[in-house]
Design a protein around this motif. Structure first.
Motif: not given
Length: 259
Positions: A60-64, A101-104
């Protein structure tokens, strides 16, 4: 927090920030406790959630630029490959988990929920929006009469409900969405063991729960749910629960002002 100190916690939680320091991600998994008997797998549920959660956090972090459903599919595939040679991944009770799962970033906020964990989003004006996958709660009562009935007709099946197990295609079944980053001030993720405060015991709605965690902390919520579970003899008798308490995870994240 584990439901039983004598048993390993089957939940997983992480919050990560990219090296740039901009944005971040949250992962909460609730491992599904199997019934006694064969699961087709040599590995435990904590083994599975640790590997799936670790893969999800990294991807999730490495493939934005990869959508969250794509990150989940890749994480499931990677975890499945780790034990495909030794285990029967087609078994309905192969290790599995619910997913939040969340990504901002500075501009956007993306989310994904699969099965009965919950994500609560608070806007700058204090309004709380729950993000839920309610397919399990909408099953007819007879679908939950026994593990055998649930597994045969409803678990990871069309018309039933879905969890992250061995098939990457299940990621497309998740509840997903995106909102401008400026519309999210804070978020709270809960495994269903903590969400019982609202869903089962009706102590308050989702806004009340979010406010209670902000004011009193995550441990307060878990302690209150534990007390309610201990007193809940009627529900335990109906469901035939062998354990009084479920693992309970609460993660709250305050985001800095956007822009």
């Amino acid at each position: 927090m584990p439901g039983d100190p004598a048993r390993p916690n089957e939940d997983f939680a992480s919050v990560a920030l990219p090296a740039s320091g901009q944005g971040g991600c949250l992962v909460v998994l609730d491992g599904v406790t199997p019934p006694r008997g064969d699961t087709g797998c040599l590995h435990s549920v904590p083994w599975y959630t640790a590997r799936l959660g670790g893969a999800l956090t990294e991807l999730t972090v490495s493939l934005p630029d990869v959508p969250l459903s794509g990150a989940l599919a890749r994480a499931i595939a990677r975890t499945s490959e780790a034990h495909a040679a030794s285990c029967d991944l087609s078994h309905p009770r192969t290790p599995q988990a619910t997913v939040v799962l969340a990504r901002w970033t500075e501009e956007t906020f993306d989310y994904l929920v699969l099965s009965d964990s919950a994500l609560l989003l608070e806007s700058p004006d204090g309004a709380v929006t729950p993000v839920l996958d309610d397919r399990l709660s909408r099953l007819p009562r007879e679908a939950l009469v026994s593990d055998a009935v649930t597994d045969a007709g409803y678990r990871n099946k069309e018309g039933g409900f879905f969890t992250a197990a061995a098939d990457p295609a299940v990621a497309a079944r998740a509840v997903t969405g995106a909102v401008p980053r400026a519309r999210v001030r804070s978020l709270t993720a809960l495994s269903d063991g903590a969400a019982r405060w609202t869903e089962r015991f009706r102590e308050g709605d989702w806004t009340d729960l979010h406010t209670a965690v902000r004011k009193n902390g995550a441990q307060w919520l878990v302690d209150r749910v534990r007390a309610l579970e201990t007193a809940d003899r009627e529900t335990r008798a109906y469901l035939g629960r062998s354990k009084t308490h479920d693992d309970a995870t609460v993660v709250r994240v305050e985001l800095p002002p956007a822009g």
